[in-house]
Design a protein around this motif. Structure first.
Motif, PDB file in Angstrom:
ATOM      1  N   ASN A   1       0.821  -1.207   0.000  1.00  0.00           N
ATOM      2  CA  ASN A   1       0.000   0.000   0.000  1.00  0.00           C
ATOM      3  C   ASN A   1       0.858   1.262   0.000  1.00  0.00           C
ATOM      4  OD1 ASN A   1      -2.330  -1.509  -0.011  1.00  0.00           O
ATOM      5  ND2 ASN A   1      -2.626  -1.380   2.196  1.00  0.00           N
ATOM      6  N   ASP A   2       1.941   1.241   0.753  1.00  0.00           N
ATOM      7  CA  ASP A   2       2.829   2.396   0.805  1.00  0.00           C
ATOM      8  C   ASP A   2       3.448   2.634  -0.566  1.00  0.00           C
ATOM      9  OD1 ASP A   2       5.656   3.726   2.250  1.00  0.00           O
ATOM     10  OD2 ASP A   2       3.655   4.316   2.898  1.00  0.00           O
ATOM     11  N   TYR A   3       3.852   1.565  -1.228  1.00  0.00           N
ATOM     12  CA  TYR A   3       4.417   1.710  -2.574  1.00  0.00           C
ATOM     13  C   TYR A   3       3.373   2.277  -3.533  1.00  0.00           C
ATOM     14  CZ  TYR A   3       5.602   0.627  -7.341  1.00  0.00           C
ATOM     15  OH  TYR A   3       5.804   0.735  -8.690  1.00  0.00           O
ATOM     16  N   LEU A   4       2.167   1.745  -3.497  1.00  0.00           N
ATOM     17  CA  LEU A   4       1.129   2.194  -4.421  1.00  0.00           C
ATOM     18  C   LEU A   4       0.764   3.657  -4.207  1.00  0.00           C
ATOM     19  CD1 LEU A   4      -1.151  -0.969  -4.453  1.00  0.00           C
ATOM     20  CD2 LEU A   4       0.487  -0.229  -6.207  1.00  0.00           C
ATOM     21  N   SER A   5       0.877   4.147  -2.982  1.00  0.00           N
ATOM     22  CA  SER A   5       0.531   5.545  -2.723  1.00  0.00           C
ATOM     23  C   SER A   5       1.750   6.469  -2.790  1.00  0.00           C
ATOM     24  CB  SER A   5      -0.133   5.671  -1.349  1.00  0.00           C
ATOM     25  OG  SER A   5       0.783   5.354  -0.335  1.00  0.00           O
TER      26      SER A   5
END
Length: 168
Positions: A62-66
């Motif tokens: 999730n951190d990568y995607l955001s």
């Protein structure tokens, strides 16, 4: 399992995963660092889950995607040295390949028997007797082949260093 133990056991896997999805080692380190900082503050809740590692892995995803939606100059509150306290940093696998290719280019200038003797000695860790058996020659010939090969490599390295010094 406490947070420190979790980090010690799983940091390398989290970094590999983040590097694979981000295709950028430094961005992956930032993502994992950010996630672990957040996870540490919620660890009492996370460690009671059935699969804490999968939860943290999802946090990394999730951190990568955001990440793209955030400012590029985002400040990270904790230094990377904080992560290094838990697990030593991993070497970049690309460095091994680059070093291997550079070595192949260097030994390519050698005659075939010298190259074979060098590879048998230093990569295969063979003794003079084993190398002599493989090459079908005397042990003294192996020693002279190795000596000449190393002398040639040293000469090429000196020439390469001198050339780089002139262009610098």
């Amino acid at each position: 399992m406490g947070f420190d133990q979790f980090v010690a056991d799983r940091l390398d896997r989290l970094l590999r995963y983040a590097t694979a999805i981000a295709c950028d080692k430094h961005l992956a380190q930032d993502i994992v660092q950010n996630v672990l900082m957040r996870a540490q503050s919620k660890w009492d809740r996370i460690e009671t889950m059935d699969a804490p590692y999968l939860y943290v892995k999802r946090m990394v995803t999730n951190d990568y995607l955001s990440w793209r939606r955030r400012k590029a100059a985002r400040e990270v509150a904790v230094e990377r040295s904080e992560l290094a306290k838990h697990v030593p940093s991993m070497a970049d696998p690309a460095d091994v390949y680059a070093e291997r290719e550079a070595m192949r280019a260097r030994i390519a200038v050698l005659p075939r028997k010298q190259r074979a003797a060098l590879v048998l000695r230093f990569y295969e860790e063979c003794s003079d007797a084993e190398i002599a058996q493989v090459l079908g020659c005397a042990e003294s010939t192996v020693r002279s082949q190795l000596s000449r090969a190393l002398q040639t490599l040293r000469a090429h390295e000196i020439a390469r260093s001198a050339t780089m010094g002139v262009h610098s």
